[in-house]
Every structure is written in structure tokens, then in C-alpha cells.
Design an enzyme around this catalytic site. Structure first.
Site, PDB file in Angstrom:
ATOM      1  N   ASP A  98      37.300  47.192  42.947  1.00  0.00           N
ATOM      2  CA  ASP A  98      37.664  45.980  42.228  1.00  0.00           C
ATOM      3  C   ASP A  98      36.521  44.994  42.473  1.00  0.00           C
ATOM      4  OD1 ASP A  98      39.332  43.935  41.044  1.00  0.00           O
ATOM      5  OD2 ASP A  98      39.603  43.184  43.081  1.00  0.00           O
ATOM      6  N   ASP A 138      36.441  41.014  41.720  1.00  0.00           N
ATOM      7  CA  ASP A 138      36.836  39.696  42.222  1.00  0.00           C
ATOM      8  C   ASP A 138      37.737  39.857  43.448  1.00  0.00           C
ATOM      9  OD1 ASP A 138      37.808  37.036  42.464  1.00  0.00           O
ATOM     10  OD2 ASP A 138      39.435  37.497  41.084  1.00  0.00           O
ATOM     11  N   ARG A 152      43.218  37.177  31.650  1.00  0.00           N
ATOM     12  CA  ARG A 152      43.140  35.730  31.424  1.00  0.00           C
ATOM     13  C   ARG A 152      44.400  35.210  30.756  1.00  0.00           C
ATOM     14  NH1 ARG A 152      37.844  34.392  28.296  1.00  0.00           N
ATOM     15  NH2 ARG A 152      37.093  35.861  29.860  1.00  0.00           N
ATOM     16  N   ASN A 156      34.108  38.916  32.397  1.00  0.00           N
ATOM     17  CA  ASN A 156      32.821  38.366  32.848  1.00  0.00           C
ATOM     18  C   ASN A 156      32.187  39.225  33.940  1.00  0.00           C
ATOM     19  OD1 ASN A 156      32.984  35.864  31.264  1.00  0.00           O
ATOM     20  ND2 ASN A 156      34.721  35.373  32.586  1.00  0.00           N
TER      21      ASN A 156
HETATM   22  P1  B16 Z   1      38.260  36.767  33.185  1.00  0.00           P
HETATM   23  P2  B16 Z   1      39.320  41.632  39.141  1.00  0.00           P
HETATM   24  C1  B16 Z   1      40.267  39.616  37.632  1.00  0.00           C
HETATM   25  O1  B16 Z   1      39.182  40.278  38.252  1.00  0.00           O
HETATM   26  C2  B16 Z   1      40.702  38.425  38.459  1.00  0.00           C
HETATM   27  O2  B16 Z   1      41.203  38.862  39.729  1.00  0.00           O
HETATM   28  C3  B16 Z   1      41.789  37.670  37.747  1.00  0.00           C
HETATM   29  O3  B16 Z   1      42.164  36.523  38.501  1.00  0.00           O
HETATM   30  C4  B16 Z   1      41.285  37.247  36.356  1.00  0.00           C
HETATM   31  O4  B16 Z   1      42.321  36.591  35.634  1.00  0.00           O
HETATM   32  C5  B16 Z   1      40.837  38.498  35.601  1.00  0.00           C
HETATM   33  O5  B16 Z   1      39.830  39.175  36.340  1.00  0.00           O
HETATM   34  C6  B16 Z   1      40.283  38.139  34.220  1.00  0.00           C
HETATM   35  O6  B16 Z   1      39.093  37.418  34.385  1.00  0.00           O
HETATM   36  O7  B16 Z   1      38.943  35.525  32.774  1.00  0.00           O
HETATM   37  O8  B16 Z   1      36.883  36.530  33.803  1.00  0.00           O
HETATM   38  O9  B16 Z   1      38.193  37.796  32.078  1.00  0.00           O
HETATM   39  O10 B16 Z   1      39.998  41.227  40.421  1.00  0.00           O
HETATM   40  O11 B16 Z   1      40.096  42.659  38.344  1.00  0.00           O
HETATM   41  O12 B16 Z   1      37.865  42.017  39.375  1.00  0.00           O
HETATM   42 MG    MG Z   2      40.527  41.436  42.620  1.00  0.00          MG
END
Ligand code: B16
Ligand code: MG
Length: 212
Positions: free
Chosen positions: A8, A10, A48, A117
Site C-alpha cells: 500500500d 499512503d 476520494r 495521485n
Molecule cells: P486520492 P492508499 C488512499 O491511498 C488513501 O489512504 C485514502 O485516504 C484516499 O482517500 C485514497 O487513497 C484516494 O486518494 O484522492 O489521492 O485519489 O492508502 O490506498 O495508498
Molecule cells: Mg494506506
């Protein structure tokens, strides 16, 4: 026998979770919606739109689809500006040693992230070319806890799901890894959840595990 490790992003490789918090907090304050770190914990690993829906549970107002789009765009713009601060220094402790160790041991490695992102983040921290596959929010219709992101990563590496392990900081991610039939390794925030197969405090614990 394990052949591939899916990370993973984030909360495991880099703490963009705090940037998500700051960006959602700005949006919530602008709208007069209550939002705190406990609610933010529920946003880990989910998309999101699902994150916004969770935040809107605290609002009496009914938002139209186009208003929701605007709120998500606002949040994402704030988030992208915050991401500009990211650099190699933000890679979480022990991650580079773990990546080097796994590479030396010839494991395949992938990113399985819900974030749209993810590639920008990986570029900023200098790890864009360090993985055999990158699967992110742009590649999936259903985000974690659906297993899709991890199954696509296994498929891209040409490895059976049962030969993959996933390292996750989110409950949604642990559930997704289990649903994919993979070994679920919990770190940081995810160690609270009993569903994982293995619990580690820091990346070095995994090096010890593989060296056994
Ligand atoms: P974005 P991961 C996730 O990343 C985040 O943990 C989560 O909080 C976020 O809403 C999601 O990505 C979408 O992110 O707005 O940048 O598309 O933990 O799966 O790496
Ligand atoms: Mg995560």
C-alpha cells in the site's frame, strides 16, 4: 511460497495520510462541517468519493452530485499543493532497507493504492521506477475493501494471488488483501484489526520474518 509483495502507498511507504487530513479539514471548515482525526482514520484506503461521503455524514445539508464534484476538486487541489512539499526524505523509516532486501531476495514488488495521485507521489519520493507493477485508483472501479487493486497487481506481475503478500495500514486494505486470497500484513494503524495474518511494528520486522 511467497513470490511477490504488494505495498500500500499512503501510510505504508509515505505518510500522505496527514496531507489528506489537512486537505479534507480545509474543505470541511470551508463548509462548516465537523471533521477530526478520528473521522480521518475511517478514510484510510477508501476512494476520494467514499471519503467525502463519510465526511458528509456530519452535515445536515444534502449535497448534489455536482456540489460533491466541486468539493472533491477543491480538496484534491489543496492536497496536490501539499504534495509538492514531498521528497525522498518523506519515505517512512525502514522502507528503503526493506525494498533493497526484497529485491536482493528476488521477490517481485508492486504498489496497490486507492489513490489517483499515486504516480505523482512515487515520482516525488524517487520511487517511480522501483516496482514491477503499479496499480492505483485510476485502474479500478471498486476501491478497497474490494480485492480488485491487489488482484490486478498480481495479474500484472503474472503471479498467483496465493503467492502474494500485502502490506497495509488500513482496515479496508487488510480486508481487500484477505478477499484477494493473499497474506495480509498489518502495519501502523492496521495492527488494531485482528483479521490480518501477520502484524509488524516496523518494516525491519518483515526482514527478520523472511530471514527465519
Ligand atoms: P486520492 P492508499 C488512499 O491511498 C488513501 O489512504 C485514502 O485516504 C484516499 O482517500 C485514497 O487513497 C484516494 O486518494 O484522492 O489521492 O485519489 O492508502 O490506498 O495508498
Ligand atoms: Mg494506506
Amino acid at each position: 511460497m511467497l513470490k511477490a509483495i504488494i505495498f500500500d502507498l499512503d501510510g505504508v511507504i509515505v505518510s500522505t495520510d496527514n496531507y489528506h487530513y489537512r486537505a479534507w479539514k480545509m474543505m470541511a471548515d470551508k463548509e462548516g462541517i465537523y471533521f477530526d482525526r478520528e473521522i480521518n482514520n475511517r478514510l484510510r484506503g477508501v476512494s476520494r468519493l467514499e471519503s467525502l461521503e463519510i465526511i458528509l455524514e456530519c452535515s445536515p445539508k444534502n449535497y448534489s452530485e455536482s456540489e460533491k464534484q466541486n468539493l472533491m476538486e477543491y480538496k484534491n487541489q489543496v492536497y496536490l499543493n501539499l504534495l509538492d512539499e514531498l521528497s525522498e526524505k518523506d519515505i517512512l523509516p525502514g522502507i528503503l532497507d526493506l525494498l533493497n532486501f526484497l529485491k536482493e531476495k528476488k521477490y517481485l514488488m508492486a504498489i496497490g493504492s486507492s489513490s489517483k495521485n499515486a504516480k505523482k507521489i512515487l515520482k516525488q519520493i524517487g520511487l517511480l521506477n522501483s516496482f514491477d507493477a503499479i496499480v492505483d485508483g485510476n485502474d479500478i472501479d471498486r476501491s478497497k475493501p474490494a480485492p480488485d487493486v491487489f488482484l490486478i497487481a498480481a495479474n500484472k506481475m503474472n503471479i498467483e494471488p496465493s503467492k502474494c503478500a500485502v502490506i497495509e495500514d488500513a482496515f479496508a486494505g487488510i480486508k481487500a488483501a484477505k478477499a484477494a486470497g493473499m497474506l495480509a500484513i498489518a502495519i501502523h494503524n492496521a495492527v488494531k484489526y485482528q483479521d490480518a495474518d501477520l502484524f509488524i511494528e516496523e518494516p525491519n520486522d518483515l526482514i527478520q520474518y523472511f530471514n527465519k
